[in-house]
Write an enzyme that holds these catalytic residues in place. Structure first.
Site, PDB file in Angstrom:
ATOM      1  N   HIS A  84       0.825  -1.205   0.000  1.00 39.78           N
ATOM      2  CA  HIS A  84       0.000   0.000   0.000  1.00 39.78           C
ATOM      3  C   HIS A  84       0.864   1.262   0.000  1.00 39.78           C
ATOM      4  CE1 HIS A  84       0.957   1.025   4.174  1.00 39.78           C
ATOM      5  NE2 HIS A  84       0.859  -0.273   4.435  1.00 39.78           N
ATOM      6  N   GLU A 188      -2.321  -6.984   7.366  1.00 40.56           N
ATOM      7  CA  GLU A 188      -1.014  -6.796   7.984  1.00 40.56           C
ATOM      8  C   GLU A 188      -0.899  -7.602   9.273  1.00 40.56           C
ATOM      9  OE1 GLU A 188       1.939  -6.534   7.860  1.00 40.56           O
ATOM     10  OE2 GLU A 188       2.519  -4.425   7.672  1.00 40.56           O
TER      11      GLU A 188
END
Length: 294
Positions: A84, A188
């Site tokens: 990201h 994550e």
């Protein structure tokens, strides 16, 4: 390959059957296959060593040949692992330093100036980085024989990853052709840090209706706890992602938009060293999986 039921693994329930070496990286195609290479977010050609005009045709033919000549039960796929763009939590960690961030600030939602939890979005820099990833895909796609586009796309359920994914593939992959699938396992490293606590399924579906959510995705985040996920567990989670992709997808080219922690877990799962992929970066890797009995 055979089918089986997939699940999001909790730290107390790590299947021993996943702790194997049947998943392996195949080096020799990209610059970053060499750990001594400098780290770039978006190197020319995504790091492909071949600089010729027909480089992607040559690369694709090599992957096709590997699969055609592979023994029964062995398969090769190309994964484009995208991190990201910069999120507000990245700014906060840079502001305070990694040690202070891990020890104190990451456990809060903000500092009165910045807000990074839960589930922060992209900064303006992060949006620009996602647009740069989009431009890199476009540049390689517009060659006479362009880069092979992902035949299946996956994404983390975190806002920063979903926004990055949508910006990156806008106009390149259309929803009409295929919907990107949100996988809980692509998130994550979770726990302790408020930035890694996701939003509800309802909110995700409302804000990102163009993305498909996997079956069994819980309404609320049932994985986040005040305790940080272990490295052993996130590697096990990465192996589960690879299992799912190799079992469920016939295509040879796969995209995963996610985070530095889970990307490194995928690398370690296939025998690679950690790689400090910058925010907004894309790291392609060829992975070989040898079938086994589970």
């Amino acid at each position: 390959m055979g089918t089986r039921e997939y699940q999001v693994y909790n730290p107390i329930d790590i299947p021993k059957s996943l702790e194997t070496d049947y998943q392996q990286a195949v080096p020799g195609f990209f610059e970053h296959d060499d750990p001594q290479r400098p780290l770039d977010a978006l190197p020319p050609r995504f790091g492909l060593l071949d600089e010729s005009a027909d480089r992607w045709a040559t690369f694709t033919s090599k992957i096709v040949k590997l699969n055609q000549e592979a023994p029964n039960g062995t398969h090769f796929k190309v994964f484009f692992l995208g991190r990201h763009g910069q999120g507000h939590h990245n700014v906060a960690e840079n502001k305070y330093g990694t040690k202070a961030w891990d020890d104190y600030w990451s456990k809060l939602n903000g500092d009165g100036e910045l807000v990074w939890g839960p589930d922060p979005d992209l900064t303006d820099v992060g949006i620009r980085q996602a647009k740069e990833a989009h431009a890199a895909w476009e540049a390689e796609r517009k060659l006479e024989v362009g880069i092979p586009l992902p035949e299946k796309l996956y994404c983390s359920p975190m806002t920063r990853a979903m926004h990055t994914h949508i910006i990156t593939f806008d106009g390149i992959i259309t929803v009409e052709n295929q919907k990107t699938l949100i996988l809980e396992n692509c998130r994550e490293e979770y726990g302790e840090h408020t930035c890694d606590k996701r939003r509800s399924r309802t909110v995700i579906h409302s804000e990102f209706p163009q993305l498909e959510i996997e079956d069994g995705f819980t309404e609320e985040d049932e994985l986040w706890t005040p305790e940080r996920e272990s490295e052993e567990h996130i590697i096990t989670r990465a192996k589960a992602i690879l299992d799912r992709v190799f079992d469920a997808d016939a295509g040879q080219f796969i995209s995963i938009t996610a985070h530095g922690g889970i990307i490194n877990a995928i690398l370690m799962a296939v025998g690679r060293r950690k790689y400090a992929l910058p925010t907004g970066g894309v790291l392609p890797i060829v992975i070989k999986v040898t079938n086994r009995v589970v």
